[in-house]
Design a protein around this motif. Structure first.
Motif, mmCIF file in Angstrom:
data_model
loop_
_atom_site.group_PDB
_atom_site.id
_atom_site.type_symbol
_atom_site.label_atom_id
_atom_site.label_comp_id
_atom_site.label_asym_id
_atom_site.label_seq_id
_atom_site.Cartn_x
_atom_site.Cartn_y
_atom_site.Cartn_z
ATOM 1 N N MET A 83 -23.655 54.432 52.026
ATOM 2 C CA MET A 83 -23.220 53.768 53.242
ATOM 3 C C MET A 83 -23.159 52.266 52.988
ATOM 4 N N THR A 84 -22.070 51.646 53.387
ATOM 5 C CA THR A 84 -21.908 50.214 53.177
ATOM 6 C C THR A 84 -22.521 49.437 54.329
ATOM 7 N N HIS A 85 -23.322 48.447 53.980
ATOM 8 C CA HIS A 85 -23.922 47.519 54.930
ATOM 9 C C HIS A 85 -23.275 46.162 54.702
ATOM 10 N N TYR A 86 -23.455 45.254 55.649
ATOM 11 C CA TYR A 86 -22.900 43.915 55.510
ATOM 12 C C TYR A 86 -23.981 42.885 55.775
ATOM 13 N N GLY A 87 -23.870 41.761 55.064
ATOM 14 C CA GLY A 87 -24.826 40.693 55.245
ATOM 15 C C GLY A 87 -24.308 39.409 54.631
ATOM 16 N N LYS A 88 -25.090 38.361 54.776
ATOM 17 C CA LYS A 88 -24.720 37.061 54.220
ATOM 18 C C LYS A 88 -25.735 36.659 53.166
ATOM 19 N N ILE A 89 -25.227 36.014 52.141
ATOM 20 C CA ILE A 89 -26.083 35.527 51.062
ATOM 21 C C ILE A 89 -27.059 34.502 51.644
ATOM 22 N N HIS A 90 -28.320 34.744 51.425
ATOM 23 C CA HIS A 90 -29.359 33.819 51.880
ATOM 24 C C HIS A 90 -29.597 32.764 50.796
ATOM 25 N N SER A 91 -29.683 33.231 49.558
ATOM 26 C CA SER A 91 -29.886 32.319 48.427
ATOM 27 C C SER A 91 -29.473 33.021 47.142
ATOM 28 N N TYR A 92 -29.154 32.209 46.125
ATOM 29 C CA TYR A 92 -28.846 32.749 44.800
ATOM 30 C C TYR A 92 -29.225 31.715 43.759
ATOM 31 N N ASP A 93 -29.983 32.139 42.764
ATOM 32 C CA ASP A 93 -30.406 31.273 41.668
ATOM 33 C C ASP A 93 -29.661 31.711 40.412
ATOM 34 N N ALA A 94 -28.646 30.929 40.024
ATOM 35 C CA ALA A 94 -27.818 31.289 38.866
ATOM 36 C C ALA A 94 -28.638 31.301 37.575
ATOM 37 N N THR A 95 -29.673 30.473 37.498
ATOM 38 C CA THR A 95 -30.513 30.437 36.303
ATOM 39 C C THR A 95 -31.259 31.753 36.115
ATOM 40 N N LYS A 96 -31.787 32.290 37.203
ATOM 41 C CA LYS A 96 -32.517 33.554 37.150
ATOM 42 C C LYS A 96 -31.592 34.763 37.263
ATOM 43 N N GLY A 97 -30.370 34.542 37.787
ATOM 44 C CA GLY A 97 -29.455 35.658 37.998
ATOM 45 C C GLY A 97 -29.930 36.592 39.090
ATOM 46 N N ALA A 98 -30.517 36.018 40.138
ATOM 47 C CA ALA A 98 -31.062 36.820 41.232
ATOM 48 C C ALA A 98 -30.894 36.080 42.551
ATOM 49 N N GLY A 99 -30.836 36.863 43.628
ATOM 50 C CA GLY A 99 -30.684 36.251 44.941
ATOM 51 C C GLY A 99 -31.185 37.156 46.042
ATOM 52 N N MET A 100 -30.935 36.714 47.281
ATOM 53 C CA MET A 100 -31.341 37.454 48.467
ATOM 54 C C MET A 100 -30.151 37.508 49.423
ATOM 55 N N ILE A 101 -30.002 38.653 50.107
ATOM 56 C CA ILE A 101 -28.964 38.818 51.112
ATOM 57 C C ILE A 101 -29.631 39.237 52.417
ATOM 58 N N THR A 102 -29.197 38.624 53.530
ATOM 59 C CA THR A 102 -29.754 38.914 54.843
ATOM 60 C C THR A 102 -28.836 39.891 55.570
ATOM 61 N N PRO A 103 -29.329 41.071 55.957
ATOM 62 C CA PRO A 103 -28.498 42.055 56.661
ATOM 63 C C PRO A 103 -28.009 41.528 58.011
ATOM 64 N N GLU A 104 -26.741 41.814 58.364
ATOM 65 C CA GLU A 104 -26.196 41.405 59.651
ATOM 66 C C GLU A 104 -26.905 42.088 60.809
ATOM 67 N N LYS A 105 -27.365 43.311 60.601
ATOM 68 C CA LYS A 105 -28.000 44.071 61.678
ATOM 69 C C LYS A 105 -29.481 43.754 61.820
ATOM 70 N N GLY A 106 -29.957 42.753 61.108
ATOM 71 C CA GLY A 106 -31.354 42.360 61.206
ATOM 72 C C GLY A 106 -32.197 42.976 60.112
ATOM 73 N N GLY A 107 -33.412 42.526 60.055
ATOM 74 C CA GLY A 107 -34.326 43.017 59.034
ATOM 75 C C GLY A 107 -34.573 41.962 57.975
ATOM 76 N N ASP A 108 -35.442 42.312 57.044
ATOM 77 C CA ASP A 108 -35.809 41.390 55.978
ATOM 78 C C ASP A 108 -34.674 41.236 54.972
ATOM 79 N N ALA A 109 -34.604 40.053 54.373
ATOM 80 C CA ALA A 109 -33.636 39.806 53.310
ATOM 81 C C ALA A 109 -33.934 40.717 52.128
ATOM 82 N N LEU A 110 -32.878 41.189 51.484
ATOM 83 C CA LEU A 110 -33.013 42.110 50.354
ATOM 84 C C LEU A 110 -32.692 41.400 49.040
ATOM 85 N N PRO A 111 -33.469 41.650 48.002
ATOM 86 C CA PRO A 111 -33.176 41.049 46.705
ATOM 87 C C PRO A 111 -32.007 41.758 46.013
#
Length: 80
Positions: free
Chosen positions: A1-29
């Motif tokens: 199932m596809t969910h939608y969210g906005k990028i909260h942060s992204y660290d190009a050096t580490k190659g990792a980030g967090m996305i915040t779901p549009e429907k609420g909840g904790d940001a996902l790595p």
């Protein structure tokens, strides 16, 4: 199932980030390997579609992230 969210942060050096779901909840790595367009560097507030997967310890993380079309220019079009 596809969910939608906005990028909260992204660290190009580490190659990792967090996305915040549009429907609420904790940001996902997510990792760079989870991006469908790995040549694109995600920026804060860009809208992405994604799926979730249970990781180690039962925590969810975002996978198969794909930038939504037209989402990257929305802020520059509002200038008058």
């Amino acid at each position: 199932m596809t969910h939608y969210g906005k990028i909260h942060s992204y660290d190009a050096t580490k190659g990792a980030g967090m996305i915040t779901p549009e429907k609420g909840g904790d940001a996902l790595p997510f990792a760079k390997a989870d991006l469908q367009q790995q040549a694109e560097v995600p920026k804060a507030d860009q809208r992405y579609g994604y799926e979730t997967k249970q990781g180690e310890g039962g925590k969810s993380h975002a996978i198969n992230l794909q930038m939504e079309q037209g989402a990257s220019d929305s802020s520059s079009k509002q200038q008058s």
